[in-house]
Design a protein around this motif. Structure first.
Motif, PDB file in Angstrom:
ATOM      1  N   ASP A  27      -7.467 -15.017 -52.598  1.00 49.26           N
ATOM      2  CA  ASP A  27      -8.477 -14.036 -52.189  1.00 49.26           C
ATOM      3  C   ASP A  27      -9.109 -14.426 -50.853  1.00 49.26           C
ATOM      4  O   ASP A  27      -9.324 -13.582 -49.973  1.00 49.26           O
ATOM      5  CB  ASP A  27      -9.572 -13.921 -53.255  1.00 49.26           C
ATOM      6  CG  ASP A  27      -9.096 -13.221 -54.519  1.00 49.26           C
ATOM      7  OD1 ASP A  27      -8.113 -12.461 -54.425  1.00 49.26           O
ATOM      8  OD2 ASP A  27      -9.696 -13.447 -55.584  1.00 49.26           O
ATOM      9  N   LEU A  28      -9.408 -15.705 -50.700  1.00 49.78           N
ATOM     10  CA  LEU A  28     -10.057 -16.176 -49.474  1.00 49.78           C
ATOM     11  C   LEU A  28      -9.120 -16.077 -48.273  1.00 49.78           C
ATOM     12  O   LEU A  28      -9.554 -15.780 -47.162  1.00 49.78           O
ATOM     13  CB  LEU A  28     -10.560 -17.616 -49.653  1.00 49.78           C
ATOM     14  CG  LEU A  28     -11.723 -17.767 -50.645  1.00 49.78           C
ATOM     15  CD1 LEU A  28     -11.996 -19.239 -50.933  1.00 49.78           C
ATOM     16  CD2 LEU A  28     -12.982 -17.103 -50.111  1.00 49.78           C
ATOM     17  N   ILE A  29      -7.831 -16.336 -48.484  1.00 51.41           N
ATOM     18  CA  ILE A  29      -6.843 -16.162 -47.403  1.00 51.41           C
ATOM     19  C   ILE A  29      -6.808 -14.689 -46.993  1.00 51.41           C
ATOM     20  O   ILE A  29      -6.794 -14.346 -45.804  1.00 51.41           O
ATOM     21  CB  ILE A  29      -5.443 -16.643 -47.856  1.00 51.41           C
ATOM     22  CG1 ILE A  29      -5.443 -18.169 -47.996  1.00 51.41           C
ATOM     23  CG2 ILE A  29      -4.371 -16.203 -46.861  1.00 51.41           C
ATOM     24  CD1 ILE A  29      -4.188 -18.721 -48.649  1.00 51.41           C
ATOM     25  N   LYS A  30      -6.832 -13.827 -48.007  1.00 50.33           N
ATOM     26  CA  LYS A  30      -6.776 -12.383 -47.753  1.00 50.33           C
ATOM     27  C   LYS A  30      -7.959 -11.925 -46.883  1.00 50.33           C
ATOM     28  O   LYS A  30      -7.813 -11.095 -45.997  1.00 50.33           O
ATOM     29  CB  LYS A  30      -6.794 -11.655 -49.097  1.00 50.33           C
ATOM     30  CG  LYS A  30      -6.894 -10.146 -48.997  1.00 50.33           C
ATOM     31  CD  LYS A  30      -7.035  -9.574 -50.391  1.00 50.33           C
ATOM     32  CE  LYS A  30      -7.431  -8.127 -50.322  1.00 50.33           C
ATOM     33  NZ  LYS A  30      -7.729  -7.570 -51.652  1.00 50.33           N
ATOM     34  N   TYR A  31      -9.137 -12.501 -47.145  1.00 49.86           N
ATOM     35  CA  TYR A  31     -10.333 -12.131 -46.390  1.00 49.86           C
ATOM     36  C   TYR A  31     -10.580 -13.039 -45.179  1.00 49.86           C
ATOM     37  O   TYR A  31     -11.674 -13.058 -44.629  1.00 49.86           O
ATOM     38  CB  TYR A  31     -11.555 -12.149 -47.311  1.00 49.86           C
ATOM     39  CG  TYR A  31     -11.571 -10.990 -48.279  1.00 49.86           C
ATOM     40  CD1 TYR A  31     -12.020  -9.736 -47.892  1.00 49.86           C
ATOM     41  CD2 TYR A  31     -11.103 -11.142 -49.582  1.00 49.86           C
ATOM     42  CE1 TYR A  31     -12.026  -8.671 -48.773  1.00 49.86           C
ATOM     43  CE2 TYR A  31     -11.101 -10.073 -50.479  1.00 49.86           C
ATOM     44  CZ  TYR A  31     -11.564  -8.842 -50.070  1.00 49.86           C
ATOM     45  OH  TYR A  31     -11.566  -7.775 -50.945  1.00 49.86           O
ATOM     46  N   LYS A  32      -9.540 -13.785 -44.796  1.00 53.70           N
ATOM     47  CA  LYS A  32      -9.568 -14.642 -43.599  1.00 53.70           C
ATOM     48  C   LYS A  32     -10.644 -15.728 -43.665  1.00 53.70           C
ATOM     49  O   LYS A  32     -11.161 -16.172 -42.649  1.00 53.70           O
ATOM     50  CB  LYS A  32      -9.748 -13.792 -42.330  1.00 53.70           C
ATOM     51  CG  LYS A  32      -8.611 -12.803 -42.102  1.00 53.70           C
ATOM     52  CD  LYS A  32      -8.798 -12.029 -40.817  1.00 53.70           C
ATOM     53  CE  LYS A  32      -7.652 -11.039 -40.608  1.00 53.70           C
ATOM     54  NZ  LYS A  32      -7.807 -10.253 -39.375  1.00 53.70           N
ATOM     55  N   GLN A  33     -10.977 -16.131 -44.876  1.00 52.89           N
ATOM     56  CA  GLN A  33     -11.925 -17.227 -45.076  1.00 52.89           C
ATOM     57  C   GLN A  33     -11.121 -18.524 -45.251  1.00 52.89           C
ATOM     58  O   GLN A  33     -11.034 -19.096 -46.339  1.00 52.89           O
ATOM     59  CB  GLN A  33     -12.794 -16.955 -46.311  1.00 52.89           C
ATOM     60  CG  GLN A  33     -13.682 -15.746 -46.203  1.00 52.89           C
ATOM     61  CD  GLN A  33     -14.814 -15.959 -45.209  1.00 52.89           C
ATOM     62  OE1 GLN A  33     -15.386 -17.037 -45.130  1.00 52.89           O
ATOM     63  NE2 GLN A  33     -15.096 -14.938 -44.434  1.00 52.89           N
ATOM     64  N   TYR A  34     -10.552 -19.001 -44.129  1.00 48.65           N
ATOM     65  CA  TYR A  34      -9.576 -20.093 -44.228  1.00 48.65           C
ATOM     66  C   TYR A  34     -10.213 -21.434 -44.590  1.00 48.65           C
ATOM     67  O   TYR A  34      -9.621 -22.222 -45.326  1.00 48.65           O
ATOM     68  CB  TYR A  34      -8.787 -20.208 -42.921  1.00 48.65           C
ATOM     69  CG  TYR A  34      -8.064 -18.927 -42.570  1.00 48.65           C
ATOM     70  CD1 TYR A  34      -7.225 -18.311 -43.498  1.00 48.65           C
ATOM     71  CD2 TYR A  34      -8.246 -18.304 -41.333  1.00 48.65           C
ATOM     72  CE1 TYR A  34      -6.580 -17.120 -43.196  1.00 48.65           C
ATOM     73  CE2 TYR A  34      -7.603 -17.114 -41.021  1.00 48.65           C
ATOM     74  CZ  TYR A  34      -6.774 -16.521 -41.951  1.00 48.65           C
ATOM     75  OH  TYR A  34      -6.139 -15.353 -41.659  1.00 48.65           O
ATOM     76  N   GLU A  35     -11.410 -21.693 -44.062  1.00 49.58           N
ATOM     77  CA  GLU A  35     -12.077 -22.946 -44.437  1.00 49.58           C
ATOM     78  C   GLU A  35     -12.380 -22.957 -45.933  1.00 49.58           C
ATOM     79  O   GLU A  35     -12.212 -23.972 -46.607  1.00 49.58           O
ATOM     80  CB  GLU A  35     -13.365 -23.130 -43.643  1.00 49.58           C
ATOM     81  CG  GLU A  35     -13.149 -23.704 -42.261  1.00 49.58           C
ATOM     82  CD  GLU A  35     -14.450 -24.199 -41.634  1.00 49.58           C
ATOM     83  OE1 GLU A  35     -15.019 -25.165 -42.168  1.00 49.58           O
ATOM     84  OE2 GLU A  35     -14.869 -23.621 -40.621  1.00 49.58           O
ATOM     85  N   GLY A  36     -12.850 -21.831 -46.423  1.00 48.65           N
ATOM     86  CA  GLY A  36     -13.110 -21.724 -47.853  1.00 48.65           C
ATOM     87  C   GLY A  36     -11.834 -21.837 -48.657  1.00 48.65           C
ATOM     88  O   GLY A  36     -11.809 -22.459 -49.725  1.00 48.65           O
ATOM     89  N   ALA A  37     -10.749 -21.262 -48.140  1.00 51.01           N
ATOM     90  CA  ALA A  37      -9.466 -21.293 -48.850  1.00 51.01           C
ATOM     91  C   ALA A  37      -8.957 -22.721 -49.020  1.00 51.01           C
ATOM     92  O   ALA A  37      -8.502 -23.103 -50.106  1.00 51.01           O
ATOM     93  CB  ALA A  37      -8.441 -20.448 -48.100  1.00 51.01           C
ATOM     94  N   ILE A  38      -9.048 -23.535 -47.962  1.00 51.17           N
ATOM     95  CA  ILE A  38      -8.537 -24.913 -48.061  1.00 51.17           C
ATOM     96  C   ILE A  38      -9.422 -25.737 -48.988  1.00 51.17           C
ATOM     97  O   ILE A  38      -8.942 -26.614 -49.717  1.00 51.17           O
ATOM     98  CB  ILE A  38      -8.407 -25.566 -46.655  1.00 51.17           C
ATOM     99  CG1 ILE A  38      -7.515 -26.806 -46.727  1.00 51.17           C
ATOM    100  CG2 ILE A  38      -9.749 -25.881 -46.046  1.00 51.17           C
ATOM    101  CD1 ILE A  38      -6.080 -26.549 -47.065  1.00 51.17           C
ATOM    102  N   GLU A  39     -10.735 -25.424 -49.020  1.00 52.16           N
ATOM    103  CA  GLU A  39     -11.631 -26.132 -49.939  1.00 52.16           C
ATOM    104  C   GLU A  39     -11.378 -25.708 -51.391  1.00 52.16           C
ATOM    105  O   GLU A  39     -11.413 -26.532 -52.297  1.00 52.16           O
ATOM    106  CB  GLU A  39     -13.084 -25.852 -49.574  1.00 52.16           C
ATOM    107  CG  GLU A  39     -13.632 -26.748 -48.495  1.00 52.16           C
ATOM    108  CD  GLU A  39     -13.624 -28.209 -48.898  1.00 52.16           C
ATOM    109  OE1 GLU A  39     -14.458 -28.623 -49.714  1.00 52.16           O
ATOM    110  OE2 GLU A  39     -12.752 -28.952 -48.408  1.00 52.16           O
ATOM    111  N   SER A  40     -11.130 -24.416 -51.586  1.00 49.29           N
ATOM    112  CA  SER A  40     -10.799 -23.930 -52.926  1.00 49.29           C
ATOM    113  C   SER A  40      -9.511 -24.571 -53.418  1.00 49.29           C
ATOM    114  O   SER A  40      -9.390 -24.986 -54.573  1.00 49.29           O
ATOM    115  CB  SER A  40     -10.668 -22.404 -52.894  1.00 49.29           C
ATOM    116  OG  SER A  40     -10.217 -21.922 -54.125  1.00 49.29           O
TER     117      SER A  40
END
Length: 747
Positions: free
Chosen positions: A663-676
């Motif tokens: 979901d975070l990748i989809k919304y371009k939240q890459y920092e959040g995505a790598i932390e998730s």
């Protein structure tokens, strides 16, 4: 024979003695269970209460079943506790009566209890047939409260939710029936058919609204359908159709915002246009994936901001200070939406308009400007004739003239000196002057003036009358000086209430004797009022300094709301027109808490999403919050923050971590995505298990950072964070490699 007969007789006697002993014990035992007349009366009264209560049980009052069960339980307990008094005939009859009533009614309650949910459902269906929906809804709620898996009650509630336009509530309820309540085949088909009907009905309604140009209404429906489609396990939804129309709505809403803003501008309604700009910006931020045109937005921002600045320039500052400040504040806020060079240019213009080389905080300025100047010199401004001289120097001279001290035992202008110098003709008048002097020395001003009144009545000759008049003037001046001196000392002690009272008394005295125009009185009042205000100003500065300490303490405790309240309070502290308070530190602290306060406000809103069970949106918004936290270096201010990775780990679901990452990748939240994704590391996954996802995030982040200069700081941040963590090696390697590659291609 005689001996034998005597022996038998003795045996009988022994038996009788034993029997008598038992009878005595029995009588003692019976005596221990007896009651006094008062106790017996109270006990029978309680029996009657229970009999009446249990007798009133009615099979028609389904709502009372839980109460009936409790009443029967208490009555049974009462019977058990009082069984020992059954030896009393009257109480025994009550026991028998209550037992019979409890038994009969318990059978009724035991029969109804497991069937109550069904009875409520039957009543609800009957009410629905009569179109009494609100009453039916109440009965259906009661039915599922007693038995949550009452499938037909849940089904009827689903139909009512659908009629109210609550798609998610409808689909969630129907899905829960199918998945968890073990419906029969017929019940399952009913639920599936209603699900399909709900989808078709709402999709067709949204398409109709799009054709009418009502994008916002259509968006709400489609958004709910999209949420349902993500959970649809029955293959009813067609998610691609929903998503396609959602994008049409997002673009349509954005275009509508821009069109309305332009219309407002063309009609000269800058305020309306400004409101729409703010709404448009908020919408753009939430839907930036579907909107690729921001040029039109920046254009309307420029027009509105330039209009605000033009209006502010044309306003004379003295007459329109508040309105002017408000315009400049709005211009500053709107320019921040565009940012970059344009925002810097606007801030410089605002600073110049405010007569400063650096932009000020318009909100704080507004708070300060709205607050009224206060002070004794404002309240009693009729005495203020000189604002140039030093009030402290003037007060020092007045004290020499009127107020006794160890170094100044007979002030030159005091009543005491005048009394010794006055050559009154009449001896009685002279005696009254002496009394006046005595009362003045012990600060009994009322009595001193009362004696002067008597002297005035005694004065018969012109010389005596003039002497009394002069003494009046002397007394009023001295009283004025002494009371004002005491008021100044009260301010020094922090007793504002007494100071207020003394100044008010002095003013009343001056007005009572019509001495408002007396030059000596005006000089005394002018000097003291200003001097007192200066002391008040010092106290107010001390108050501000204490608030600074309180604000710092709030920041230390992460209590930014209270800190903001203290800042607003400090900005509204004002003295008289001559009071210059130093609020530099307050302004500095306001800038210091802006980001932490924004963080706290955002977090409160995000926590509501989790409380409502919307975990998908919660993690997306929390990732944005964490980015805000990192970009603004709130950790350096000791702002408490639980990392996203830690929250994901606490959930303990690897599936949730993977879904959130997607979901975070989809919304371009890459920092959040790598932390998730990092939550998988804490759950025991090896780096190779997440290799593909790591490389994907690294690739996408590199591509985004290559195009935007403002992402350089992010690049440094993630390099520092993951450089020494081997688990993230695939991500970091891919990121660095692709960043170099994309930057070369971009050149």
């Amino acid at each position: 024979m005689g001996f034998s007969k005597r022996y038998i007789t003795m045996k009988d006697v022994a038996k009788r003695i034993v029997l008598i002993a038992f009878m005595l014990l029995g009588s003692i035992s019976a005596f221990s269970q007896t009651l006094s007349d008062v106790q017996k009366k109270d006990l029978i009264k309680n029996f009657d209460k229970h009999i009446k209560t249990i007798s009133s049980i009615s099979a028609d009052k389904i709502d009372m079943i839980a109460v009936y069960s409790y009443q029967i339980e208490k009555a049974s307990q009462f019977l058990e506790e009082n069984q020992r008094y059954s030896g009393d005939k009257e109480i025994y009859n009550k026991i028998i009566e209550l037992k019979a009533i409890v038994k009969n009614n318990k059978e009724v309650v035991d029969f109804i209890t497991p069937r109550a949910s069904g009875i409520y459902y039957t009543k609800a269906v009957s009410l629905l047939a009569d179109n009494k929906k609100s009453q039916a809804y109440e009965y259906l709620q009661k039915a599922i409260a007693l038995k949550n898996d009452n499938i037909m009650a849940q089904y009827e509630l689903s139909k009512m939710s659908l009629d109210s336009g609550k798609i998610i509530k409808t689909t969630d309820r129907l899905t829960d029936i199918i998945a968890n309540m073990k419906p029969t085949e017929e019940e399952r088909m009913l639920c599936q058919n209603l699900l399909a009907y709900a989808y078709d009905k709402n999709l067709l309604q949204s398409l109709s609204l799009i054709k009418q140009g009502k994008y916002a209404y259509a968006y709400d429906i489609l958004n709910e359908l999209d949420t349902w489609c993500k959970k649809d396990n029955l293959g009813i939804c067609r998610g691609n159709i929903v998503k396609k129309n959602l994008e049409i709505c997002q673009k349509g809403i954005y275009d509508n915002h821009i069109d309305i803003t332009k219309k407002a501008i063309s009609k000269g309604e800058l305020k309306v246009a400004g409101d729409f700009v703010e709404n448009t910006y908020d919408y753009f931020q939430r839907n930036r994936d579907a909107i690729d045109d921001n040029a039109s937005f920046e254009q309307v921002v420029h027009i509105v901001v330039d209009g605000y600045l033009k209006q502010a320039k044309s306003m004379p500052e003295a007459k329109n200070k508040e309105a002017r400040t408000d315009l400049l504040f709005k211009a500053k806020e709107l320019s921040a939406m565009v940012g970059g060079e344009y925002e810097n240019s606007v801030l410089k213009q605002i600073a110049l308009l405010n007569g400063s080389s650096t932009p000020s905080d318009a909100k704080l300025d507004s708070l300060e400007n709205v607050a009224q100047n206060t002070g004794y010199s404002i309240e009693y401004n009729n005495y203020i004739k000189d604002t140039v001289s030093s009030p402290e120097q003037e007060v020092a001279q007045i004290e020499k003239d009127y107020i006794e001290s160890s170094d100044n035992k007979q002030p030159s202008q005091s009543v005491a000196v005048a009394a010794t110098k006055t050559k009154a003709i009449d001896k009685q008048v002279d005696e009254k002057f002496f009394e006046t002097r005595q009362f003045m020395q012990v600060n009994n001003y009322e009595k001193a003036l009362e004696v002067l009144e008597k002297a005035n009545r005694l004065a018969k000759m012109e010389g005596d009358k003039q002497a009394v008049s002069d003494m009046y003037v002397r007394a009023i001046r001295e009283i004025t000086a002494k009371r004002m001196s005491k008021a100044e000392y009260c301010i020094f002690q922090g007793n504002t209430e007494q100071a207020d009272s003394l100044v008010a008394l002095t003013n009343d005295l001056i007005e009572a004797y019509n001495m408002q125009q007396d030059t000596a009185i005006v000089r005394i009042m002018n000097s003291y009022l200003r001097a007192i205000d200066n002391k008040v100003c010092q106290k107010k500065q001390e108050e501000i300094n204490v608030l600074v300490y309180d604000i710092l303490e709030c920041i230390r405790k992460n209590d930014f709301y209270t800190a903001e309240t203290y800042i607003n309070t400090a900005m509204q502290i004002k003295g008289n027109n001559e009071c210059r308070l130093d609020k530099t530190k307050i302004r500095s602290l306001k800038r210091q808490i802006e980001e932490p306060l924004e963080y706290v406000k955002q977090k409160e809103e995000i926590d509501k999403l989790l409380a409502e069970g919307d975990t998908t949106k919660y993690f997306i918004e929390y990732a944005k919050l964490e980015l805000f936290y990192n970009k603004n270096k709130l950790g350096e201010m000791s702002v408490y923050h639980t990392p996203l990775r830690e929250i994901m780990t606490q959930f303990g679901s690897d599936k949730l971590a993977i879904k959130t990452t997607d979901d975070l990748i989809k919304y371009k939240q890459y920092e959040g995505a790598i932390e998730s994704l990092g939550a998988l590391k804490e759950m025991g996954y090896k780096a190779k298990h997440a290799k593909k996802a790591q490389k994907r995030i690294g690739n996408l982040m590199a591509f985004e950072n290559m195009k935007r200069q403002d992402k350089i700081e992010q690049s440094y941040r993630i390099t520092d964070k993951y450089n020494n963590d081997k688990w993230f090696k695939y991500f970091l390697k891919e990121y660095k490699k692709k960043l170099i590659k994309f930057q070369k291609m971009n050149k």
